[in-house]
Scaffold this motif. Sequence first.
Motif, short mmCIF file in Angstrom:
data_model
loop_
_atom_site.label_atom_id
_atom_site.label_comp_id
_atom_site.label_asym_id
_atom_site.label_seq_id
_atom_site.Cartn_x
_atom_site.Cartn_y
_atom_site.Cartn_z
N GLU A 113 0.81 -1.22 0.00
CA GLU A 113 0.00 0.00 0.00
C GLU A 113 0.84 1.27 0.00
O GLU A 113 0.30 2.36 -0.20
N ARG A 114 2.13 1.17 0.24
CA ARG A 114 2.98 2.37 0.29
C ARG A 114 3.12 2.97 -1.10
O ARG A 114 3.34 2.26 -2.08
N GLY A 115 3.05 4.27 -1.16
CA GLY A 115 3.19 4.97 -2.44
C GLY A 115 4.64 5.14 -2.84
O GLY A 115 5.56 5.04 -2.03
N GLU A 116 4.83 5.40 -4.11
CA GLU A 116 6.18 5.59 -4.67
C GLU A 116 6.90 6.75 -4.00
O GLU A 116 8.10 6.67 -3.72
N GLU A 117 6.19 7.83 -3.70
CA GLU A 117 6.81 8.99 -3.06
C GLU A 117 7.33 8.63 -1.67
O GLU A 117 8.44 9.02 -1.29
N GLU A 118 6.55 7.89 -0.90
CA GLU A 118 6.99 7.46 0.43
C GLU A 118 8.24 6.59 0.34
O GLU A 118 9.17 6.75 1.11
N ARG A 119 8.25 5.68 -0.63
CA ARG A 119 9.42 4.82 -0.81
C ARG A 119 10.65 5.63 -1.20
O ARG A 119 11.74 5.43 -0.68
N ARG A 120 10.45 6.57 -2.13
CA ARG A 120 11.58 7.37 -2.63
C ARG A 120 12.17 8.25 -1.53
O ARG A 120 13.37 8.28 -1.33
N THR A 121 11.32 8.97 -0.81
CA THR A 121 11.84 9.86 0.25
C THR A 121 12.43 9.06 1.40
O THR A 121 13.44 9.45 1.98
N GLY A 122 11.82 7.92 1.73
CA GLY A 122 12.38 7.07 2.78
C GLY A 122 13.74 6.53 2.40
O GLY A 122 14.66 6.49 3.22
#
Length: 192
Positions: free
Chosen positions: A19-28
């Motif tokens: 469910e995690r979005g691409e933006e959350e993955r990228r910034t994390g």
Amino acid sequence: MDDVEKAAIRRRVLATRAERGEEERRTGSASVRETLLEQPWVQMAGTVACYWSIGAEPPSHGLVFALWKHGKAVILPVLQPDGDLDWAAYDGPDTLAPGPRGLMEPVDTRRGPDAVRTAALVIVPALAVDPGTGVRLGRGGGSYDRALARVGPNVPTVALVYDDELVPGVPWDPHDQRVKWAATPSALTRVG
């Protein structure tokens, strides 16, 4: 009972990751990379054993590339038919090829399972880490438990996880190997 608990944690984590979005993955990923690169023990490591993330795992591609660009000898795993991990050098993104189970593996000469012993830093995937004990929950194949069992006691071992994957009370079996650090988007945490 532990296998049932492990399976339940795995299902929950994998569902949440999906469910995690691409933006959350990228910034994390960027946060984890920068935090790790600031650590003196990362800066001093000559050889780093890491992995190339797949699917919804916390992204490691930028970290692998940054370690390599900072002059580290980076070795990545190559999955063997028996589930153990061989290791080969990463020499840029063009030196990876598709492997089993959707993995990307280095095409360099295989160095053998014991090559992980040469690493001054070992970064591994995990689905959960117990902050109190350092118990790491993987996908259940035991590949990284075998690799971590070969690592010396003074070598920093780091699991990459999301913040909500620091889970107190992760069940463990005698063969499960612990890690010393958990790197999340918000912090680098000494565990165990």
